[in-house]
Design an enzyme around this catalytic site. Structure first.
Site, PDB file in Angstrom:
ATOM      1  CG  ASP A 213      48.684  25.676  42.294  1.00  0.00           C
ATOM      2  OD1 ASP A 213      49.254  26.520  42.979  1.00  0.00           O
ATOM      3  OD2 ASP A 213      48.604  26.178  41.019  1.00  0.00           O
ATOM      4  CG  HIS A 236      51.109  22.676  43.618  1.00  0.00           C
ATOM      5  ND1 HIS A 236      51.681  23.168  43.044  1.00  0.00           N
ATOM      6  CD2 HIS A 236      51.766  21.148  43.822  1.00  0.00           C
ATOM      7  CE1 HIS A 236      51.198  22.205  41.850  1.00  0.00           C
ATOM      8  NE2 HIS A 236      51.538  21.602  42.714  1.00  0.00           N
TER       9      HIS A 236
END
Length: 387
Positions: A213, A236
């Site tokens: 993430d 991310h």
């Protein structure tokens, strides 16, 4: 005579130093470095002794593997506490063992704390598989959390395979994160590297973040955050947000990211807000000296975040974004569109500055898109500015 005097003075110095610090070895309290015996209570007993010490104290964790269940290390303590870890802290393989508290290792209401070294193994694979299967699963745990902690140093620490976020800094002041490494598979869900929220004066330097993430996520109420020498990917990217989920929400301001390298990440530098009314804001942000290596969205502002189209269709973001500077950002985009500004129609982005940007896609110029944005460009900007 002189030699005897020198020996005496050395003895006095050693005595004074030893008398000014207290040391607590977790083995003394019954911890077993075998990775199988539950050492939670011995760790908590060592903490209790250190925390009530009138002298500055050190809790020492020797080499070995220590099985620890959910543990809360609570202050306030009487003096400075240092947790020196030469071993590995291991979570239970059975993900239900951490319960639904949301925490694995929690430090709370502490002033003057140092956490030095060590590896934290969250054993998250079983939990991720449970989530993926759609079965009934626990809430999941953050590996290391600091709540209401001030004057904290976190250095030389490695976190692997957390169930959810690796390191959370919440409602803290003056936190220094140095030379930390985070590792989890790129498909592991919600395994953010470092999450900062409602905190002031956090510094993050020399960290390597490979996760499923956000490498670093920046939540509401974050002020004066300085990040330098960051390596991100997979992951991310570095994300401000998502913000604006709630109407009354603290804003984010004075954020600096310098000297970062993003490699194969889904995003580079991102600002994200929900498409719904809010009085939140983002202002005074600097992204500078950044290299993008095959990054899907090198520069992105997304103010239309509305997962599953629930709670926000046909609405626009109330989050006000202003005074954001992108300077000396170079490298390659994995997609044709390297720069995306999708700002709110009711609260357009203001004061956006692009200064010396060079992002390419497959050895040619990438593209950019702009919605509801005002700003200026300086120097060479490629892709061609849409401001």
């Amino acid at each position: 005579m002189a030699i005897k005097l020198i020996i005496f003075l050395l003895f006095v110095i050693i005595f004074i130093k030893s008398s000014n610090a207290a040391n607590y070895n977790v083995i003394t309290y019954g911890a077993k470095p075998d990775g199988r015996t539950d050492s939670t209570k011995p760790f908590l007993k060592a903490w209790a002794s250190a925390c009530r010490s009138a002298k500055a104290s050190t809790i020492y964790v020797p080499k070995g593997r220590y099985l620890i269940k959910a543990a809360e290390f609570r202050g306030p303590c009487r003096n400075r506490v240092t947790l020196q870890i030469d071993g590995t802290i291991v979570a239970p393989t059975n993900y239900w063992a951490l319960g639904n508290s949301g925490y694995w290792i929690l430090f709370i209401k502490i002033d003057r704390l140092s956490v030095i070294g060590g590896t934290f193994d969250g054993k998250g694979a079983g939990f991720w598989a449970c989530r993926k299967s759609g079965k009934n699963c626990p809430a999941g745990a953050t590996s290391i959390t600091f709540n209401w902690a001030n004057n904290v140093l976190i250095t030389g620490l490695t976190s692997i395979n957390s169930q959810q976020t690796h390191l959370v800094i919440n409602s803290c002041n003056n936190v220094n994160v140095r030379n930390v490494k985070v590792v989890a598979p790129d498909q592991s869900p919600n395994t953010d590297g470092i999450h900062v929220q409602a905190s002031t004066g956090v510094t993050i330097t020399g960290v390597t973040l490979k996760t499923g993430d956000d490498c670093i996520s920046i939540g509401p109420g974050t002020r004066n955050l300085f990040m330098n020498n960051i390596k991100c990917g997979p992951g991310h990217g570095v994300s401000i947000g998502s913000l604006g989920k709630d109407f009354n929400e603290d804003g984010v301001q004075n954020i600096t990211l310098l000297n970062a390298v993003f490699t194969g990440s889904d995003n580079g530098v991102r600002i994200k807000s929900w498409a719904r009314p809010s009085n939140s804001f983002v202002r005074n942000v600097l992204f500078q000296n950044i290299i993008m290596n095959n990054v899907q969205n090198p520069i992105i502002v997304d103010q239309n975040y509305c997962p599953n189209n629930q709670g926000c269709p046909r609405q626009s973001s109330g989050v006000k974004i202003s005074q954001v500077t992108y300077r000396n950002i170079k490298g390659t985009s994995k997609t044709p569109e390297a720069v995306t500004f999708d700002c709110s129609p009711t609260n357009p982005c203001r004061g956006i500055r692009l200064h010396d940007i060079k992002l390419t896609y497959m050895n040619r110029a990438a593209t950019s898109s702009c919605k509801n944005i005002g700003g200026t460009t300086f120097g060479v900007v490629m892709p061609k500015s849409c401001l």
